[in-house]
Write a protein that holds these residues in place. Sequence first.
Motif, PDB file in Angstrom:
ATOM      1  N   LEU A  37     -22.376 -18.735  59.097  1.00  0.00           N
ATOM      2  CA  LEU A  37     -20.950 -18.692  59.416  1.00  0.00           C
ATOM      3  C   LEU A  37     -20.114 -18.998  58.181  1.00  0.00           C
ATOM      4  O   LEU A  37     -19.082 -18.353  57.933  1.00  0.00           O
ATOM      5  N   ALA A  38     -20.561 -19.965  57.383  1.00  0.00           N
ATOM      6  CA  ALA A  38     -19.816 -20.338  56.178  1.00  0.00           C
ATOM      7  C   ALA A  38     -19.786 -19.177  55.176  1.00  0.00           C
ATOM      8  O   ALA A  38     -18.737 -18.878  54.593  1.00  0.00           O
ATOM      9  N   LEU A  39     -20.909 -18.515  54.974  1.00  0.00           N
ATOM     10  CA  LEU A  39     -20.964 -17.391  54.029  1.00  0.00           C
ATOM     11  C   LEU A  39     -20.119 -16.213  54.514  1.00  0.00           C
ATOM     12  O   LEU A  39     -19.442 -15.548  53.719  1.00  0.00           O
ATOM     13  N   THR A  40     -20.159 -15.949  55.821  1.00  0.00           N
ATOM     14  CA  THR A  40     -19.356 -14.855  56.366  1.00  0.00           C
ATOM     15  C   THR A  40     -17.864 -15.134  56.179  1.00  0.00           C
ATOM     16  O   THR A  40     -17.092 -14.253  55.778  1.00  0.00           O
ATOM     17  N   ALA A  41     -17.468 -16.372  56.466  1.00  0.00           N
ATOM     18  CA  ALA A  41     -16.060 -16.749  56.301  1.00  0.00           C
ATOM     19  C   ALA A  41     -15.633 -16.603  54.847  1.00  0.00           C
ATOM     20  O   ALA A  41     -14.543 -16.092  54.546  1.00  0.00           O
ATOM     21  N   PHE A  42     -16.503 -17.031  53.936  1.00  0.00           N
ATOM     22  CA  PHE A  42     -16.185 -16.942  52.508  1.00  0.00           C
ATOM     23  C   PHE A  42     -16.035 -15.477  52.080  1.00  0.00           C
ATOM     24  O   PHE A  42     -15.085 -15.120  51.362  1.00  0.00           O
ATOM     25  N   ALA A  43     -16.948 -14.623  52.528  1.00  0.00           N
ATOM     26  CA  ALA A  43     -16.901 -13.213  52.146  1.00  0.00           C
ATOM     27  C   ALA A  43     -15.629 -12.538  52.662  1.00  0.00           C
ATOM     28  O   ALA A  43     -14.976 -11.762  51.942  1.00  0.00           O
ATOM     29  N   VAL A  44     -15.255 -12.818  53.896  1.00  0.00           N
ATOM     30  CA  VAL A  44     -14.050 -12.215  54.470  1.00  0.00           C
ATOM     31  C   VAL A  44     -12.809 -12.683  53.733  1.00  0.00           C
ATOM     32  O   VAL A  44     -11.888 -11.895  53.445  1.00  0.00           O
ATOM     33  N   MET A  45     -12.758 -13.985  53.378  1.00  0.00           N
ATOM     34  CA  MET A  45     -11.599 -14.503  52.668  1.00  0.00           C
ATOM     35  C   MET A  45     -11.498 -13.924  51.258  1.00  0.00           C
ATOM     36  O   MET A  45     -10.401 -13.656  50.749  1.00  0.00           O
ATOM     37  N   VAL A  46     -12.635 -13.714  50.604  1.00  0.00           N
ATOM     38  CA  VAL A  46     -12.627 -13.085  49.276  1.00  0.00           C
ATOM     39  C   VAL A  46     -12.079 -11.667  49.378  1.00  0.00           C
ATOM     40  O   VAL A  46     -11.229 -11.242  48.568  1.00  0.00           O
ATOM     41  N   ALA A  47     -12.536 -10.910  50.373  1.00  0.00           N
ATOM     42  CA  ALA A  47     -12.063  -9.543  50.563  1.00  0.00           C
ATOM     43  C   ALA A  47     -10.562  -9.521  50.853  1.00  0.00           C
ATOM     44  O   ALA A  47      -9.816  -8.690  50.304  1.00  0.00           O
ATOM     45  N   SER A  48     -10.101 -10.451  51.702  1.00  0.00           N
ATOM     46  CA  SER A  48      -8.678 -10.497  52.044  1.00  0.00           C
ATOM     47  C   SER A  48      -7.825 -10.803  50.816  1.00  0.00           C
ATOM     48  O   SER A  48      -6.792 -10.163  50.585  1.00  0.00           O
ATOM     49  N   THR A  49      -8.266 -11.767  50.022  1.00  0.00           N
ATOM     50  CA  THR A  49      -7.515 -12.132  48.822  1.00  0.00           C
ATOM     51  C   THR A  49      -7.507 -11.004  47.802  1.00  0.00           C
ATOM     52  O   THR A  49      -6.471 -10.724  47.170  1.00  0.00           O
ATOM     53  N   ALA A  50      -8.644 -10.365  47.639  1.00  0.00           N
ATOM     54  CA  ALA A  50      -8.733  -9.255  46.678  1.00  0.00           C
ATOM     55  C   ALA A  50      -7.801  -8.115  47.071  1.00  0.00           C
ATOM     56  O   ALA A  50      -7.122  -7.518  46.220  1.00  0.00           O
ATOM     57  N   VAL A  51      -7.747  -7.782  48.361  1.00  0.00           N
ATOM     58  CA  VAL A  51      -6.839  -6.738  48.831  1.00  0.00           C
ATOM     59  C   VAL A  51      -5.395  -7.124  48.541  1.00  0.00           C
ATOM     60  O   VAL A  51      -4.578  -6.298  48.096  1.00  0.00           O
ATOM     61  N   GLY A  52      -5.047  -8.405  48.771  1.00  0.00           N
ATOM     62  CA  GLY A  52      -3.686  -8.856  48.531  1.00  0.00           C
ATOM     63  C   GLY A  52      -3.257  -8.763  47.084  1.00  0.00           C
ATOM     64  O   GLY A  52      -2.066  -8.595  46.777  1.00  0.00           O
ATOM     65  N   LEU A  53      -4.217  -8.858  46.174  1.00  0.00           N
ATOM     66  CA  LEU A  53      -3.889  -8.801  44.743  1.00  0.00           C
ATOM     67  C   LEU A  53      -3.519  -7.398  44.274  1.00  0.00           C
ATOM     68  O   LEU A  53      -3.107  -7.211  43.113  1.00  0.00           O
ATOM     69  N   LEU A  54      -3.637  -6.407  45.154  1.00  0.00           N
ATOM     70  CA  LEU A  54      -3.205  -5.053  44.797  1.00  0.00           C
ATOM     71  C   LEU A  54      -1.685  -4.909  44.842  1.00  0.00           C
ATOM     72  O   LEU A  54      -1.136  -3.918  44.345  1.00  0.00           O
ATOM     73  N   VAL A  55      -1.006  -5.876  45.447  1.00  0.00           N
ATOM     74  CA  VAL A  55       0.455  -5.777  45.603  1.00  0.00           C
ATOM     75  C   VAL A  55       1.148  -5.741  44.240  1.00  0.00           C
ATOM     76  O   VAL A  55       2.019  -4.882  43.988  1.00  0.00           O
ATOM     77  N   GLN A  56       0.801  -6.647  43.339  1.00  0.00           N
ATOM     78  CA  GLN A  56       1.501  -6.737  42.059  1.00  0.00           C
ATOM     79  C   GLN A  56       1.335  -5.476  41.198  1.00  0.00           C
ATOM     80  O   GLN A  56       2.335  -4.964  40.657  1.00  0.00           O
ATOM     81  N   PRO A  57       0.111  -4.933  41.038  1.00  0.00           N
ATOM     82  CA  PRO A  57      -0.002  -3.683  40.275  1.00  0.00           C
ATOM     83  C   PRO A  57       0.786  -2.529  40.902  1.00  0.00           C
ATOM     84  O   PRO A  57       1.356  -1.687  40.180  1.00  0.00           O
ATOM     85  N   LEU A  58       0.817  -2.467  42.213  1.00  0.00           N
ATOM     86  CA  LEU A  58       1.575  -1.403  42.873  1.00  0.00           C
ATOM     87  C   LEU A  58       3.071  -1.556  42.627  1.00  0.00           C
ATOM     88  O   LEU A  58       3.795  -0.560  42.420  1.00  0.00           O
ATOM     89  N   LEU A  59       3.551  -2.806  42.641  1.00  0.00           N
ATOM     90  CA  LEU A  59       4.967  -3.036  42.318  1.00  0.00           C
ATOM     91  C   LEU A  59       5.248  -2.667  40.859  1.00  0.00           C
ATOM     92  O   LEU A  59       6.291  -2.095  40.531  1.00  0.00           O
ATOM     93  N   GLY A  60       4.285  -3.026  39.975  1.00  0.00           N
ATOM     94  CA  GLY A  60       4.429  -2.645  38.566  1.00  0.00           C
ATOM     95  C   GLY A  60       4.452  -1.127  38.406  1.00  0.00           C
ATOM     96  O   GLY A  60       5.199  -0.578  37.577  1.00  0.00           O
ATOM     97  N   ARG A  61       3.644  -0.433  39.219  1.00  0.00           N
ATOM     98  CA  ARG A  61       3.626   1.035  39.192  1.00  0.00           C
ATOM     99  C   ARG A  61       4.986   1.606  39.581  1.00  0.00           C
ATOM    100  O   ARG A  61       5.476   2.565  38.961  1.00  0.00           O
ATOM    101  N   ILE A  62       5.605   1.005  40.592  1.00  0.00           N
ATOM    102  CA  ILE A  62       6.933   1.469  41.010  1.00  0.00           C
ATOM    103  C   ILE A  62       7.947   1.255  39.885  1.00  0.00           C
ATOM    104  O   ILE A  62       8.822   2.108  39.639  1.00  0.00           O
ATOM    105  N   VAL A  63       7.844   0.114  39.175  1.00  0.00           N
ATOM    106  CA  VAL A  63       8.745  -0.144  38.046  1.00  0.00           C
ATOM    107  C   VAL A  63       8.576   0.917  36.969  1.00  0.00           C
ATOM    108  O   VAL A  63       9.558   1.454  36.422  1.00  0.00           O
ATOM    109  N   ASP A  64       7.335   1.244  36.639  1.00  0.00           N
ATOM    110  CA  ASP A  64       7.079   2.262  35.614  1.00  0.00           C
ATOM    111  C   ASP A  64       7.595   3.633  36.058  1.00  0.00           C
ATOM    112  O   ASP A  64       8.162   4.394  35.249  1.00  0.00           O
ATOM    113  N   LEU A  65       7.377   3.980  37.330  1.00  0.00           N
ATOM    114  CA  LEU A  65       7.861   5.270  37.828  1.00  0.00           C
ATOM    115  C   LEU A  65       9.383   5.338  37.763  1.00  0.00           C
ATOM    116  O   LEU A  65       9.960   6.385  37.415  1.00  0.00           O
TER     117      LEU A  65
END
Length: 607
Positions: A37-65
């Motif tokens: 259970l601990a490993l599953t929780a850790f893996a899901v939280m890592v995936a969630s955080t990694a997905v969230g980190l796509l926000v800043q590059p996408l905002l930067g992309r909009i600035v460049d466009l």
Amino acid sequence: MTEPRTNNHSDSPLLPVATPARTRAAVAELLCPQRRLALTAFAVMVASTAVGLLVQPLLGRIVDLAADRGSVDAITTTAALLLAVAVAQGVTAGFGLSLISRLGETTLARLRELFVERALGLPLERIEKAGAGDLTARVTADVSLIAEAIRSALPELARSLLTIVLTLGALALLDWRFLLAALLAVPVQAATARWYVDRAVPLYAEQRRAASAQQQQLLDTIAGSSTVRAFRLEREHTERVTERSWSVVALTMRGVRLVLGFYSRLHIAEYIGLAAVLFTGYWLVRQGSASVGTATAAALYFHSLFAPVNSALVLLDDAQSATASLSRLVGVTDQPPPPERTGSVRSGGVEVTVRGLGHAYRPGHPVLHDIDLTIQHGERVALVGASGAGKTTLARLIAGIQPPTTGTVLIGGVPPTELGAAASRTVALITQETHVFAGPLADDLRLAKPDATDGELRAALDRVDALAWAEALPDGLDTVVGDGGHRLSGAQTQALALARLILADPPLVILDEATAEAGSAGARALEKAVAQAVDGRTALIVAHRLSQAATADRIVVMDAGRVVETGTHDELRAAQGRYAAIWKAWSDTRDTGNHTGNHTHPGPHTS
């Protein structure tokens, strides 16, 4: 490893507190069965955080466009990706946090179970020396604090730490110089955390001890309110409560000042880091090493670190407080379970041998002196004497609540303190303070014998003449009694305790003024119930009324911690000694009450 603690506010030694290393090891042991259970929780939280980190590059992309006058379709596509990232992060974060909460709650439940198991196995002497307030504070305030930390602080801390680590990694991917700029804030943050932890750990431990002392004083004052009023000690006890309450307030204010200093240092770290990242972005854009969008993404990444970094460091406050409470629970759970004893005791009674018994609650102040006493199999012995004669102390030593200072007590040839798990099957101690547990009356009775049938419950109640009133309750034996349920009278409560005694079926019974709360109206019926309950068992009865002593096989008269007379009722009356004088005084008082029409006076008590 646990450390014994001493209450700074009194001379009573508190229950043990685990060392930090032992606390960490105990948590690891509790988590071990839930590794998946601990490993599953850790893996899901890592995936969630990694997905969230796509926000800043996408905002930067909009600035460049926007800066390059990009097409509307490209900007729209990027915005749609931002929406998809937000949805994906929300779903995975919710699932991950639910897994972490399940992990925490399951671990806490197991910790509670261990705590209750070990607490119930602690010697009563140790609990009494520490004070009920210490144990009560651990099972209430400390458990509540840990539960709150698990439900709110633990999930947030886990998410914050993952966000920090992955965000720093994302900064390095943009440009390693952005990472170096961001890390300029770390020394200040690390120094702040170290400064805080060094002060918070001892402060919160002291707060918990002060709270225990405060709770113990409140319990002592409220429980002994009648005595406090009788001796006009209201002012003294109020001053003690006030002193310990102000001690808690002073420690709380120290904690507030500590947290304020903590926040001010964190703000300095934020300003240093943000200024460094902005300057680095400006410098890289001027050199042509990065686009405006990349610099924007880096600034947004660092700015997004404010919340998780501050959250993680602020949660140190909850973590340190929860750790202090956790170490107090682990200190109890680390206590060894009661030793199992393979030997059996003889049914139908057991011999009790007391030799050279002496006891002192404080060194140099003995309350029992060189007592020799033998109680034969199945014999019923009554202890008689004035208040302070030592009757209750002798009964407690024989019951094994605490070991004697000198001499020996043997029950069936074994010291009662060494009976271990067999103690509950060998000795039953019933006092006037009988507790009625909340729930159906039948469940209360089955505490003594979990597998008892309804027929056995009714037979036990019938033997102590309690079946009639029990079946007359609104729902019979299914009637809810105790807190929030049907209220039982003093005589009914004691009859319930005697019925439990019959179900438990121990060979040795010790009754310490077990009929004192019945009042004269129910005393005769309850004394008859006592006689029926102890029939065929070895019994030691601290007699509250001399009518109880008169029916015993033998009477032991105590005075100032010594046995001064022993014999049957008739033998002691004929001897014209201390018992004869007590009996005459009691008889005269009873006769006077009868002549004046007062049938409620029970006569002089023997304690």
